[in-house]
Structures are given as structure tokens and as C-alpha cells.
Design an enzyme around this catalytic site. Sequence first.
Site, PDB file in Angstrom:
ATOM      1  CB  CYS A 110     -60.491  13.963  14.457  1.00  0.00           C
ATOM      2  SG  CYS A 110     -61.015  15.670  13.557  1.00  0.00           S
ATOM      3  CB  CYS A 148     -67.039   9.742  22.108  1.00  0.00           C
ATOM      4  SG  CYS A 148     -66.503   9.299  20.411  1.00  0.00           S
ATOM      5  CB  CYS A 158     -57.213  12.709  17.469  1.00  0.00           C
ATOM      6  SG  CYS A 158     -59.094  12.989  17.062  1.00  0.00           S
TER       7      CYS A 158
END
Length: 140
Positions: free
Chosen positions: A11, A89, A85
Amino acid sequence: MADKPSVLFVCVHNAGRSQMAAAWLTHLAGDRVEVRSAGSNPGDRVNPAAVEAMAEVGIDISAETPKILTVDAVRESDVCITMGCGDTCPVFPGKRHLDWKLEDPAGQGVEAVRPIRDEIKTLVEGLIAEIAPAKPEATA
């Protein structure tokens, strides 16, 4: 997936949701899973309401510190889980990516964090059942 699967929770600030998820996974799966957490813009400290909420269930995350998300952390993880959120990645072939839609506990009191903590526990329990189920006890 290796004998010991690895999970990365991500996050933005690595101060609330990802810290609670990593703590739950460590607590519930023990050494059956390698656990990491990180954020793209780590905070200065773990959210005090998250620390308090986890302490209520006997898990101490007060010594944890937010960590920066690295490409290596993603590369070394079998499962990468973002926490709803908007963080992303790097994507590598063969890696599993999940996004758990969770309310942000930032700036909220422990009363608001408790349901988030409990929802994370439920999600983590499902993840464990899938990637690292408990081995049956050997019979004599």
C-alpha cells in the site's frame, strides 16, 4: 511456487493495511509463508490506530517500520497483493497479482480500524488456505 510461498503486501505508505496484512499472515501461517510488505511512498511510522487494533488481538506491530517498494521485492514474491489504494507493482511473468479493496485507515481512530483489521484477517485466512494449507498431523 516454491516449497515456501512468498507474499508481498503493498500500500502507498506501508503504514496501515499492508502492515496489518503482513502481521496477520505471519501470525496465522507461521513459517509456512515468507512475508514482505512495502509501499511506493512509505510513511514515517506505522499508523498508531493500526498498532492499537492489532495489539487488541495479541499481535504487536509497534516495532515495524514502513519500507520502500522495490522491484526485487516483487521479483522475489510469488503473490503480490495491493490493498485497494491505487498502488501498482511491477509485473513479472509467473507472479500472481491481487488487489484487495480495503478502506484506508489513515487518519482514523481505532474504532474505524477494527473492521478493516477483521476484514484483512478473513482475506489472509483465505489466502493461507489456498497457498499454504496446514499439513495434516502425522498419525502414529
